[in-house]
Motif scaffolding. Structure first.
Motif, PDB file in Angstrom:
ATOM      1  N   ALA A   1       0.929  -1.166  -0.033  1.00 26.85           N
ATOM      2  CA  ALA A   1       0.021  -0.174   0.068  1.00 26.85           C
ATOM      3  C   ALA A   1       0.857   1.058   0.214  1.00 26.85           C
ATOM      4  O   ALA A   1       1.999   1.377   0.511  1.00 26.85           O
ATOM      5  CB  ALA A   1      -0.994   0.034   1.047  1.00 26.85           C
ATOM      6  N   ASP A   2       0.523   2.231  -0.828  1.00 25.74           N
ATOM      7  CA  ASP A   2       0.906   3.432  -0.597  1.00 25.74           C
ATOM      8  C   ASP A   2      -0.094   4.570  -0.762  1.00 25.74           C
ATOM      9  O   ASP A   2      -1.185   4.334  -0.914  1.00 25.74           O
ATOM     10  CB  ASP A   2       2.007   4.016  -1.970  1.00 25.74           C
ATOM     11  N   ILE A   3       0.341   5.889  -0.165  1.00 22.63           N
ATOM     12  CA  ILE A   3      -0.813   6.881   0.084  1.00 22.63           C
ATOM     13  C   ILE A   3      -1.284   7.077  -1.556  1.00 22.63           C
ATOM     14  O   ILE A   3      -0.660   7.700  -2.368  1.00 22.63           O
ATOM     15  CB  ILE A   3      -0.224   8.174   0.570  1.00 22.63           C
ATOM     16  N   GLY A   4      -2.685   7.061  -1.581  1.00 21.96           N
ATOM     17  CA  GLY A   4      -3.095   7.337  -2.991  1.00 21.96           C
ATOM     18  C   GLY A   4      -3.225   6.281  -4.184  1.00 21.96           C
ATOM     19  O   GLY A   4      -3.710   6.583  -5.216  1.00 21.96           O
ATOM     20  N   SER A   5      -2.406   5.281  -3.956  1.00 16.92           N
ATOM     21  CA  SER A   5      -2.458   4.292  -4.804  1.00 16.92           C
ATOM     22  C   SER A   5      -2.386   2.847  -4.197  1.00 16.92           C
ATOM     23  O   SER A   5      -1.592   2.056  -4.189  1.00 16.92           O
ATOM     24  CB  SER A   5      -1.071   4.436  -5.510  1.00 16.92           C
ATOM     25  N   SER A   6      -3.552   2.642  -3.294  1.00 15.80           N
ATOM     26  CA  SER A   6      -3.709   1.322  -2.876  1.00 15.80           C
ATOM     27  C   SER A   6      -4.034   0.037  -4.013  1.00 15.80           C
ATOM     28  O   SER A   6      -4.821   0.663  -4.876  1.00 15.80           O
ATOM     29  CB  SER A   6      -4.917   1.228  -1.813  1.00 15.80           C
ATOM     30  N   LEU A   7      -3.550  -0.980  -4.036  1.00 19.93           N
ATOM     31  CA  LEU A   7      -3.668  -2.028  -5.049  1.00 19.93           C
ATOM     32  C   LEU A   7      -5.118  -2.582  -4.776  1.00 19.93           C
ATOM     33  O   LEU A   7      -5.674  -3.391  -5.534  1.00 19.93           O
ATOM     34  CB  LEU A   7      -2.598  -3.047  -5.070  1.00 19.93           C
ATOM     35  N   ALA A   8      -5.681  -2.384  -3.471  1.00 17.64           N
ATOM     36  CA  ALA A   8      -7.144  -2.741  -3.292  1.00 17.64           C
ATOM     37  C   ALA A   8      -8.142  -1.757  -3.722  1.00 17.64           C
ATOM     38  O   ALA A   8      -9.441  -2.010  -3.640  1.00 17.64           O
ATOM     39  CB  ALA A   8      -7.102  -2.834  -1.637  1.00 17.64           C
ATOM     40  N   HIS A   9      -7.778  -0.832  -4.443  1.00 19.83           N
ATOM     41  CA  HIS A   9      -8.407   0.117  -5.022  1.00 19.83           C
ATOM     42  C   HIS A   9      -9.662  -0.551  -5.868  1.00 19.83           C
ATOM     43  O   HIS A   9     -10.936  -0.047  -5.742  1.00 19.83           O
ATOM     44  CB  HIS A   9      -7.882   1.076  -5.895  1.00 19.83           C
ATOM     45  N   CYS A  10      -9.403  -1.569  -6.583  1.00 16.67           N
ATOM     46  CA  CYS A  10     -10.312  -1.901  -7.489  1.00 16.67           C
ATOM     47  C   CYS A  10     -11.347  -2.809  -6.769  1.00 16.67           C
ATOM     48  O   CYS A  10     -12.514  -3.267  -7.549  1.00 16.67           O
ATOM     49  CB  CYS A  10      -9.731  -2.806  -8.595  1.00 16.67           C
ATOM     50  N   TYR A  11     -11.061  -3.355  -5.513  1.00 14.77           N
ATOM     51  CA  TYR A  11     -12.089  -3.983  -4.826  1.00 14.77           C
ATOM     52  C   TYR A  11     -12.824  -3.122  -3.894  1.00 14.77           C
ATOM     53  O   TYR A  11     -14.011  -3.464  -3.528  1.00 14.77           O
ATOM     54  CB  TYR A  11     -11.304  -5.118  -4.019  1.00 14.77           C
ATOM     55  N   GLN A  12     -12.246  -2.153  -3.418  1.00 16.60           N
ATOM     56  CA  GLN A  12     -12.927  -1.285  -2.365  1.00 16.60           C
ATOM     57  C   GLN A  12     -13.742  -0.001  -2.802  1.00 16.60           C
ATOM     58  O   GLN A  12     -14.520   0.393  -1.922  1.00 16.60           O
ATOM     59  CB  GLN A  12     -11.718  -0.702  -1.313  1.00 16.60           C
ATOM     60  N   ASN A  13     -13.286   0.433  -3.668  1.00 15.12           N
ATOM     61  CA  ASN A  13     -13.909   1.948  -4.358  1.00 15.12           C
ATOM     62  C   ASN A  13     -15.133   1.449  -5.348  1.00 15.12           C
ATOM     63  O   ASN A  13     -15.161   1.891  -6.575  1.00 15.12           O
ATOM     64  CB  ASN A  13     -12.929   2.588  -5.259  1.00 15.12           C
ATOM     65  N   ARG A  14     -15.890   0.640  -4.930  1.00  4.79           N
ATOM     66  CA  ARG A  14     -17.308   0.336  -5.531  1.00  4.79           C
ATOM     67  C   ARG A  14     -17.916  -0.623  -4.577  1.00  4.79           C
ATOM     68  O   ARG A  14     -17.905  -0.923  -3.605  1.00  4.79           O
ATOM     69  CB  ARG A  14     -17.152  -0.738  -6.759  1.00  4.79           C
ATOM     70  N   PRO A  15     -19.590  -0.075  -4.949  1.00  3.45           N
ATOM     71  CA  PRO A  15     -20.253  -0.767  -4.174  1.00  3.45           C
ATOM     72  C   PRO A  15     -20.401  -2.260  -3.942  1.00  3.45           C
ATOM     73  O   PRO A  15     -19.798  -2.943  -4.841  1.00  3.45           O
ATOM     74  CB  PRO A  15     -21.891  -0.388  -4.954  1.00  3.45           C
ATOM     75  N   HIS A  16     -20.906  -2.659  -2.935  1.00  6.14           N
ATOM     76  CA  HIS A  16     -20.819  -4.455  -2.774  1.00  6.14           C
ATOM     77  C   HIS A  16     -21.381  -5.241  -3.768  1.00  6.14           C
ATOM     78  O   HIS A  16     -22.738  -4.932  -4.071  1.00  6.14           O
ATOM     79  CB  HIS A  16     -21.450  -4.716  -1.267  1.00  6.14           C
ATOM     80  N   GLY A  17     -20.810  -6.067  -4.375  1.00 11.12           N
ATOM     81  CA  GLY A  17     -21.555  -6.787  -5.502  1.00 11.12           C
ATOM     82  C   GLY A  17     -21.866  -5.989  -6.838  1.00 11.12           C
ATOM     83  O   GLY A  17     -22.499  -6.480  -7.755  1.00 11.12           O
ATOM     84  N   GLU A  18     -21.167  -4.962  -7.019  1.00 14.39           N
ATOM     85  CA  GLU A  18     -21.228  -4.195  -8.256  1.00 14.39           C
ATOM     86  C   GLU A  18     -19.873  -3.970  -9.033  1.00 14.39           C
ATOM     87  O   GLU A  18     -18.823  -4.103  -8.254  1.00 14.39           O
ATOM     88  CB  GLU A  18     -22.008  -2.649  -7.941  1.00 14.39           C
ATOM     89  N   LYS A  19     -19.974  -3.752 -10.010  1.00  9.82           N
ATOM     90  CA  LYS A  19     -18.576  -3.472 -10.886  1.00  9.82           C
ATOM     91  C   LYS A  19     -17.507  -4.638 -10.935  1.00  9.82           C
ATOM     92  O   LYS A  19     -16.436  -4.365 -10.826  1.00  9.82           O
ATOM     93  CB  LYS A  19     -18.081  -2.261 -10.770  1.00  9.82           C
ATOM     94  N   ASN A  20     -18.022  -5.750 -10.728  1.00  8.39           N
ATOM     95  CA  ASN A  20     -17.120  -6.933 -10.656  1.00  8.39           C
ATOM     96  C   ASN A  20     -16.413  -7.377 -11.831  1.00  8.39           C
ATOM     97  O   ASN A  20     -15.419  -8.044 -11.864  1.00  8.39           O
ATOM     98  CB  ASN A  20     -18.102  -7.961  -9.929  1.00  8.39           C
ATOM     99  N   ARG A  21     -16.852  -7.034 -13.124  1.00  5.53           N
ATOM    100  CA  ARG A  21     -16.268  -7.437 -14.152  1.00  5.53           C
ATOM    101  C   ARG A  21     -15.464  -6.367 -14.835  1.00  5.53           C
ATOM    102  O   ARG A  21     -16.074  -5.259 -14.986  1.00  5.53           O
ATOM    103  CB  ARG A  21     -17.328  -7.782 -15.301  1.00  5.53           C
ATOM    104  N   LEU A  22     -14.086  -6.730 -14.959  1.00 12.42           N
ATOM    105  CA  LEU A  22     -13.274  -5.520 -15.616  1.00 12.42           C
ATOM    106  C   LEU A  22     -13.489  -5.040 -16.995  1.00 12.42           C
ATOM    107  O   LEU A  22     -13.630  -6.114 -17.698  1.00 12.42           O
ATOM    108  CB  LEU A  22     -11.699  -6.096 -15.328  1.00 12.42           C
ATOM    109  N   ASN A  23     -13.501  -3.904 -16.944  1.00  9.49           N
ATOM    110  CA  ASN A  23     -13.978  -3.513 -18.238  1.00  9.49           C
ATOM    111  C   ASN A  23     -12.648  -3.356 -19.167  1.00  9.49           C
ATOM    112  O   ASN A  23     -12.138  -1.978 -19.541  1.00  9.49           O
ATOM    113  CB  ASN A  23     -14.543  -2.250 -18.379  1.00  9.49           C
ATOM    114  N   SER A  24     -12.052  -4.358 -19.951  1.00  5.73           N
ATOM    115  CA  SER A  24     -10.623  -4.235 -20.294  1.00  5.73           C
ATOM    116  C   SER A  24     -10.823  -4.697 -21.746  1.00  5.73           C
ATOM    117  O   SER A  24     -11.810  -5.042 -22.308  1.00  5.73           O
ATOM    118  CB  SER A  24      -9.868  -5.421 -19.706  1.00  5.73           C
TER     119      SER A  24
END
Length: 280
Positions: A95-118
């Protein structure tokens, strides 16, 4: 310290199930780790909380602790996937300030946006990275662990940058208009009466039809879903210090022995064992 956490808390594997509709029954999954799921082949509709995704090869799903998920099969084509699980503690090591690797897990509602738009190119790059990690994990050699960590960090940075790109359109998912409000009600009332009779009266829907649309959507029974949701809530309460008896009551179990039996079936542990291993 880092290598010790890595060896304990990181798993990755590639698996293939031949003729899945004939050979396997998929249960709901509920765990305490982050998960990256990469779909390689098959006919699969993937249920996560209240949403379903019709997967195409290369799709990447991200599940965080407590998000119930399950694969259902739409064809008998061989079902291939790469699954990577890792602990919350492991990501916190980077973890680093402003760039957590958990961002893609934590910055969304529970059970939403689970599929990566790649994009297709991004999918190919990520699949190649995780394929290499599977090989490194399967055939250990000196310095393989360090190389896996480097590759994992690079993949997580790519995933987070894709997730954080707000110029991309949101990924479509399937919702059953009659089922979603019922699932939302279940989530909000896990301590109450969630019998078929109660749900029939609340939503003016027959129990047989409710069970039918739930089975069609998830491939499992409504009763099984409610049990998993209640156990998910119980795990949270136990880790906050509630007694097993109190957690059982707060999660709608009228009989303590039934709670312990269901808890062990879902987690593999008794409530006491679960708390002990989680806090170890």
């Amino acid at each position: 310290m880092l290598l010790e956490i890595w060896r304990k808390d990181f798993t990755i594997y590639r698996n293939a199930t031949v003729r899945p509709m004939d050979s396997v029954k998929m249960d709901f999954h509920l765990h305490d780790e982050y998960e990256i799921f990469i779909f390689l082949s098959g006919g699969v509709r993937y249920f996560i909380e209240k949403n379903s995704y019709d997967l195409v090869p290369g799709d990447i799903l991200l599940m965080r602790p407590g998000e119930i998920h399950k694969a259902t099969f739409t064809s008998n084509e061989t079902y291939e996937r790469i699954v990577c699980n890792f602990s919350v503690d492991l990501l916190e090591q980077f973890a680093d300030i402003g760039s957590s690797l958990a961002h893609c897990y934590q910055n969304r509602p529970h059970g939403e946006k689970n599929r990566l738009n790649s994009t297709e190119d991004e999918k190919s790059e990520l699949i190649a990275s995780f394929e290499k990690m599977v090989i490194l994990n399967t055939y250990p050699q000196p310095w393989n662990v360090q190389l896996m960590i480097a590759m994992f960090l690079e993949a997580m940075v790519k995933i987070n940058r894709i997730f954080a790109d707000e110029t991309r359109h949101s990924v479509n998912h399937l919702q059953h208009r009659k089922l979603k409000p019922i699932l939302e009600y279940i989530d909000a009332n896990l301590d109450g009466n969630l019998s078929l009779d109660a749900l029939e009266k609340k939503f003016y829907i027959t129990g047989s039809y409710l069970c039918q649309i739930f089975k069609q959507t998830t491939g499992s029974t409504l009763h099984e879903y409610i049990i998993y949701k209640r156990i998910s809530r119980a795990k949270q309460l136990l880790l906050k210090g509630d007694s097993a008896a109190n957690a059982s009551f707060k999660c709608g179990f009228s009989d303590y022995s039934n709670f312990v039996r269901a808890f062990r079936k879902v987690t593999g542990y008794s409530p006491r064992e679960y708390v002990k291993q989680a806090l170890a």
